[in-house]
Scaffold this motif. Structure first.
Motif, PDB file in Angstrom:
ATOM      1  N   ARG A   1       0.817  -1.223   0.000  1.00 19.21           N
ATOM      2  CA  ARG A   1       0.000   0.000   0.000  1.00 19.21           C
ATOM      3  C   ARG A   1       0.846   1.265   0.000  1.00 19.21           C
ATOM      4  O   ARG A   1       0.560   2.235  -0.709  1.00 19.21           O
ATOM      5  CB  ARG A   1      -0.908   0.011   1.227  1.00 19.21           C
ATOM      6  CG  ARG A   1      -2.079  -0.923   1.095  1.00 19.21           C
ATOM      7  CD  ARG A   1      -2.582  -1.314   2.486  1.00 19.21           C
ATOM      8  NE  ARG A   1      -3.046  -2.692   2.501  1.00 19.21           N
ATOM      9  CZ  ARG A   1      -4.314  -3.054   2.330  1.00 19.21           C
ATOM     10  NH1 ARG A   1      -5.232  -2.156   2.130  1.00 19.21           N
ATOM     11  NH2 ARG A   1      -4.652  -4.319   2.349  1.00 19.21           N
TER      12      ARG A   1
ATOM     13  N   ALA B   1       3.883   1.806  -1.038  1.00 16.65           N
ATOM     14  CA  ALA B   1       4.525   2.084  -2.318  1.00 16.65           C
ATOM     15  C   ALA B   1       3.519   2.626  -3.323  1.00 16.65           C
ATOM     16  O   ALA B   1       3.809   3.551  -4.085  1.00 16.65           O
ATOM     17  CB  ALA B   1       5.165   0.810  -2.862  1.00 16.65           C
ATOM     18  N   LEU B   2       2.303   2.052  -3.281  1.00 13.82           N
ATOM     19  CA  LEU B   2       1.270   2.510  -4.210  1.00 13.82           C
ATOM     20  C   LEU B   2       0.948   3.979  -3.974  1.00 13.82           C
ATOM     21  O   LEU B   2       0.860   4.779  -4.913  1.00 13.82           O
ATOM     22  CB  LEU B   2       0.009   1.667  -4.046  1.00 13.82           C
ATOM     23  CG  LEU B   2       0.027   0.283  -4.672  1.00 13.82           C
ATOM     24  CD1 LEU B   2      -1.253  -0.453  -4.340  1.00 13.82           C
ATOM     25  CD2 LEU B   2       0.175   0.376  -6.168  1.00 13.82           C
ATOM     26  N   LEU B   3       0.781   4.323  -2.696  1.00 14.34           N
ATOM     27  CA  LEU B   3       0.428   5.710  -2.371  1.00 14.34           C
ATOM     28  C   LEU B   3       1.557   6.660  -2.751  1.00 14.34           C
ATOM     29  O   LEU B   3       1.311   7.771  -3.231  1.00 14.34           O
ATOM     30  CB  LEU B   3       0.095   5.831  -0.883  1.00 14.34           C
ATOM     31  CG  LEU B   3      -1.250   5.224  -0.500  1.00 14.34           C
ATOM     32  CD1 LEU B   3      -1.448   5.258   0.998  1.00 14.34           C
ATOM     33  CD2 LEU B   3      -2.380   5.932  -1.214  1.00 14.34           C
TER      34      LEU B   3
ATOM     35  N   LYS C   1       3.690   6.210  -5.128  1.00 16.59           N
ATOM     36  CA  LYS C   1       3.667   6.335  -6.593  1.00 16.59           C
ATOM     37  C   LYS C   1       2.553   7.280  -7.021  1.00 16.59           C
ATOM     38  O   LYS C   1       2.700   8.079  -7.951  1.00 16.59           O
ATOM     39  CB  LYS C   1       3.435   4.947  -7.192  1.00 16.59           C
ATOM     40  CG  LYS C   1       4.125   4.691  -8.500  1.00 16.59           C
ATOM     41  CD  LYS C   1       5.606   4.626  -8.342  1.00 16.59           C
ATOM     42  CE  LYS C   1       6.294   4.901  -9.664  1.00 16.59           C
ATOM     43  NZ  LYS C   1       7.751   4.932  -9.502  1.00 16.59           N
ATOM     44  N   LEU C   2       1.437   7.152  -6.325  1.00 22.42           N
ATOM     45  CA  LEU C   2       0.300   8.013  -6.636  1.00 22.42           C
ATOM     46  C   LEU C   2       0.692   9.471  -6.449  1.00 22.42           C
ATOM     47  O   LEU C   2       0.391  10.333  -7.273  1.00 22.42           O
ATOM     48  CB  LEU C   2      -0.873   7.647  -5.731  1.00 22.42           C
ATOM     49  CG  LEU C   2      -2.126   8.505  -5.845  1.00 22.42           C
ATOM     50  CD1 LEU C   2      -2.715   8.374  -7.228  1.00 22.42           C
ATOM     51  CD2 LEU C   2      -3.150   8.097  -4.815  1.00 22.42           C
ATOM     52  N   ASP C   3       1.409   9.750  -5.346  1.00 22.93           N
ATOM     53  CA  ASP C   3       1.872  11.113  -5.110  1.00 22.93           C
ATOM     54  C   ASP C   3       2.793  11.580  -6.229  1.00 22.93           C
ATOM     55  O   ASP C   3       2.758  12.731  -6.637  1.00 22.93           O
ATOM     56  CB  ASP C   3       2.617  11.191  -3.771  1.00 22.93           C
ATOM     57  CG  ASP C   3       1.645  11.374  -2.621  1.00 22.93           C
ATOM     58  OD1 ASP C   3       0.471  11.659  -2.926  1.00 22.93           O
ATOM     59  OD2 ASP C   3       2.041  11.210  -1.462  1.00 22.93           O
ATOM     60  N   ASP C   4       3.621  10.644  -6.689  1.00 18.03           N
ATOM     61  CA  ASP C   4       4.566  10.993  -7.748  1.00 18.03           C
ATOM     62  C   ASP C   4       3.856  11.456  -9.012  1.00 18.03           C
ATOM     63  O   ASP C   4       4.209  12.474  -9.597  1.00 18.03           O
ATOM     64  CB  ASP C   4       5.426   9.761  -8.104  1.00 18.03           C
ATOM     65  CG  ASP C   4       6.614   9.633  -7.188  1.00 18.03           C
ATOM     66  OD1 ASP C   4       6.722  10.491  -6.286  1.00 18.03           O
ATOM     67  OD2 ASP C   4       7.407   8.693  -7.352  1.00 18.03           O
TER      68      ASP C   4
ATOM     69  N   LEU D   1      -4.788   4.716  -7.321  1.00 20.51           N
ATOM     70  CA  LEU D   1      -3.711   4.839  -8.304  1.00 20.51           C
ATOM     71  C   LEU D   1      -4.249   4.605  -9.718  1.00 20.51           C
ATOM     72  O   LEU D   1      -3.965   5.369 -10.641  1.00 20.51           O
ATOM     73  CB  LEU D   1      -2.610   3.820  -7.997  1.00 20.51           C
ATOM     74  CG  LEU D   1      -1.375   3.932  -8.877  1.00 20.51           C
ATOM     75  CD1 LEU D   1      -0.603   5.177  -8.541  1.00 20.51           C
ATOM     76  CD2 LEU D   1      -0.487   2.713  -8.724  1.00 20.51           C
TER      77      LEU D   1
ATOM     78  N   PHE E   1       3.904  -4.014  -7.074  1.00 16.56           N
ATOM     79  CA  PHE E   1       3.292  -3.366  -5.911  1.00 16.56           C
ATOM     80  C   PHE E   1       1.994  -4.045  -5.515  1.00 16.56           C
ATOM     81  O   PHE E   1       1.598  -4.029  -4.369  1.00 16.56           O
ATOM     82  CB  PHE E   1       3.004  -1.898  -6.215  1.00 16.56           C
ATOM     83  CG  PHE E   1       4.234  -1.046  -6.232  1.00 16.56           C
ATOM     84  CD1 PHE E   1       5.440  -1.541  -5.758  1.00 16.56           C
ATOM     85  CD2 PHE E   1       4.190   0.244  -6.714  1.00 16.56           C
ATOM     86  CE1 PHE E   1       6.574  -0.758  -5.771  1.00 16.56           C
ATOM     87  CE2 PHE E   1       5.329   1.025  -6.733  1.00 16.56           C
ATOM     88  CZ  PHE E   1       6.526   0.523  -6.256  1.00 16.56           C
TER      89      PHE E   1
END
Lengths: 293, 309
Positions: free
Chosen positions: A53, A55-57, A59-62, B169, B255
């Protein structure tokens, strides 16, 4: 060039690693499915599935757009689904999607309206569409065909019902007619009895009384015979008795091959044919005569 | 044309005061990390470009689906087919770079049966792999709607996209890929269709509807028009089953992995196994019966030769 190739190789390695991981996972899947009975595998989640989770978040921020982006850039609308829809019920599912779209569009249009920018297509704005005109013509044709089909089916249904009704009415009529006949006969019998009892006196009066009845019966018989061809010897019963299919076929054949009427007229000479010499072969006759000799 | 340029200049003019703050953009993306946060105050410009391509040996149905998607996304670039090998990620990454794109939709067809869709954010972004089900293309005659080519769609999402990080995402990626950038040169300035993305049963369902609203002016719907609004489906339809989310484009660390996912290969294998089992069961039953008969033979019939004389 070399550098490029090196980079590619590196990428390949990465990809390969990834693929290895994927393959291993696949094997795990297979081994599990082998050991388990068939259907259970679908509903039961695998235990060692990755779900990172954080890492996903991250990445989402990125990748995310900044928080304060104006809505006009995104044009997104969220729709709360009231209840869970059954996936296998096509109609319910599509309806849920439709309501979602409708609701979302309403919200979006309200926002757009409040912004005061033009967003609706004016009627004189012509531009390329997603589907070509040819394709839309096809669509239209299909719709028309479907409409026609439905109309025809309805007509058939109506005809069937009308037929049923007509049958009922006819049955009612025959019943009534039979009843009336019976009554008439009875009344005549009664009258006869009365006359016998009274010793054939005052005959004239009674006959006068009866006369309207007689007239009625005459009329009735005439009524029955309406629509009967003058040459029909069956008295109009032939048509009634014969099944419709047979008569139809007969009629068609008669129309095609001819039936009734005088046949002889075709073979008789007319003034024209007597004066017509083209079909008369003099030589033929003479030749045949010679051969005979 | 001249008019347009003038317009652009006019809008550019106020920007020049803050021009120094704007980060530089390289071919690969932004030069320094996450620049959007810095320039968010003056202007945000969506410069999304999507590379759309497919694998070799794709079937016609899936190819048509891809073409439909191309016709729906005016900001996309279509490229020729790519060999679906293990090294496809590298080639695709290079291709995206070459075409100067920031994201990619890759339709991968395997065994002429299964369609996988990759949604990828290019430089270093995450990539999501989906299995595509229930494909209906725009060419189907029962989808009767039509809309302008290149008008910006309204994107509607069901609310359960905000519940879990993975859906969040995926939603962001979808917004960026399927949302048409404002002010793109191929875009027409009207809104006459709506995309819906809905999560039902762990799958993302996609639909595209045409909006028909009674109106006389371009900036206002007639009174009560919103209630009279109707939608006609344009297509295409498809259903996405997420399989995996990777850390970088076409690869990288995993992920997320869908625990409920079973590849269509396995499903087919199971079916085959069932069919194979039918015959072996029959054979087994036969042998068992034989053994049983041998084990307990019939008693001799005492009336066997009663009528022989």
């Amino acid at each position: 060039m070399v550098a490029l190739r090196g980079k590619e190789l590196k990428l390949n390695e990465e990809e390969l690693e990834d693929c290895d991981v994927g393959d291993v996972d696949d094997e795990e899947f297979e081994s599990e499915s082998e050991s388990e009975p068939e259907e259970v595998a679908v509903t039961e989640p695998t235990k060692n599935a990755v779900y990172n989770r954080e890492a996903l978040l991250e990445k989402l921020d990125d990748i995310a757009w900044p928080q304060n982006v104006e809505w006009i850039h995104k044009l997104t609308v969220d729709h709360a689904v009231e209840q869970e829809v059954d996936v296998n019920d096509d109609l319910a599912r599509e309806l849920a999607f439709y309501t979602q779209a409708l609701d979302g569009t309403r919200q979006a249009f309200e926002k757009l309206q409040s912004m005061g920018i033009p967003f609706l297509r004016p009627p004189d704005y012509y531009a390329e569409m997603v589907k070509s005109d040819g394709h839309m013509l096809k669509v239209k044709g299909k719709l028309l065909v479907e409409k026609k089909k439905i109309e025809e089916a309805e007509e058939r249904k109506k005809a069937r019902e009308a037929k049923k009704l007509a049958k009922e009415v006819q049955a009612q009529k025959t019943k009534e007619r039979a009843k009336r006949k019976k009554e008439d006969i009875e009344s005549v019998k009664k009258w006869r009895k009365q006359r016998q009892q009274s010793g054939f006196a005052r005959g004239k009066d009674e006959e006068l009384d009866l006369s309207p009845d007689e007239e009625k019966s005459y009329e009735k018989s005439k009524k029955r015979r309406t629509g009967v061809a003058p040459g029909d010897r069956s008295g109009g019963f032939r048509r009634k008795g014969g099944n419709e299919k047979g008569t139809k076929k007969r009629e068609f054949r008669e129309a095609k091959f001819g039936h009734g009427g005088r046949k002889g007229m075709k073979k008789q000479n007319t003034a024209e044919s007597t004066n017509h010499f083209k079909s008369f072969h003099k030589d033929k006759f003479s030749a045949s005569k010679r051969q005979k000799k | 044309m001249g008019k347009k340029r003038k317009h652009a200049e006019a809008s550019e003019a106020p920007k020049e005061e803050v021009a120094e703050e704007r980060p530089k953009r390289t071919l690969l993306g932004w030069k320094d990390g996450v620049p959007e946060k810095q320039n968010s105050s003056p202007v945000f410009r969506n410069r999304e470009k999507v590379l759309v391509t497919c694998s070799r040996r794709i079937t016609y149905r899936f190819r048509h689906l891809m073409l439909n998607v191309v016709s729906l996304l005016p900001h996309c670039k279509k490229d020729s087919k790519v060999e679906s090998k293990e090294s496809k990620g590298a080639t695709l990454n290079e291709l995206i770079e070459l075409r100067n794109c920031s994201s990619c939709l890759f339709f991968e067809c395997r065994k002429q049966k299964d369609l996988y869709l990759w949604m990828v954010k290019c430089p270093g972004g995450p990539s999501v792999k989906f299995l595509v089900n229930a494909v209906h293309t725009m060419e189907e005659l029962k989808l009767t709607g039509n809309h302008l080519k290149g008008s910006r769609p309204i994107l509607t999402f069901s609310l359960n996209f905000d519940k879990e990080p993975r859906w969040k995402l995926i939603k962001e990626i979808i917004v960026q890929i399927f949302g048409t950038p404002k002010g793109h040169r191929k875009v027409k300035p009207f809104h006459d269709h709506v995309f819906i993305f809905s999560i039902v049963d762990g799958h993302i369902w996609f639909r595209n509807y045409q909006i028909s609203v009674p109106h006389n002016e371009t900036d206002k719907v007639d009174r009560g028009g919103l209630d009279k609004m109707t939608l006609v489906e344009v297509g295409p339809r498809f259903c996405l089953n997420p399989i995996k989310i990777f850390g970088s484009s076409f690869g990288g660390p995993t992920f997320y992995e869908n625990p409920f996912y079973i590849s269509p290969n396995q499903i087919r294998a199971l079916e085959k196994k069932k069919k194979a089992g039918k015959y072996s069961k029959k054979v087994k039953a036969k042998t068992r019966r034989k053994m049983h008969e041998l084990a307990n033979p019939l008693e001799p019939d005492e009336f066997a030769d009663l009528w022989k004389d």
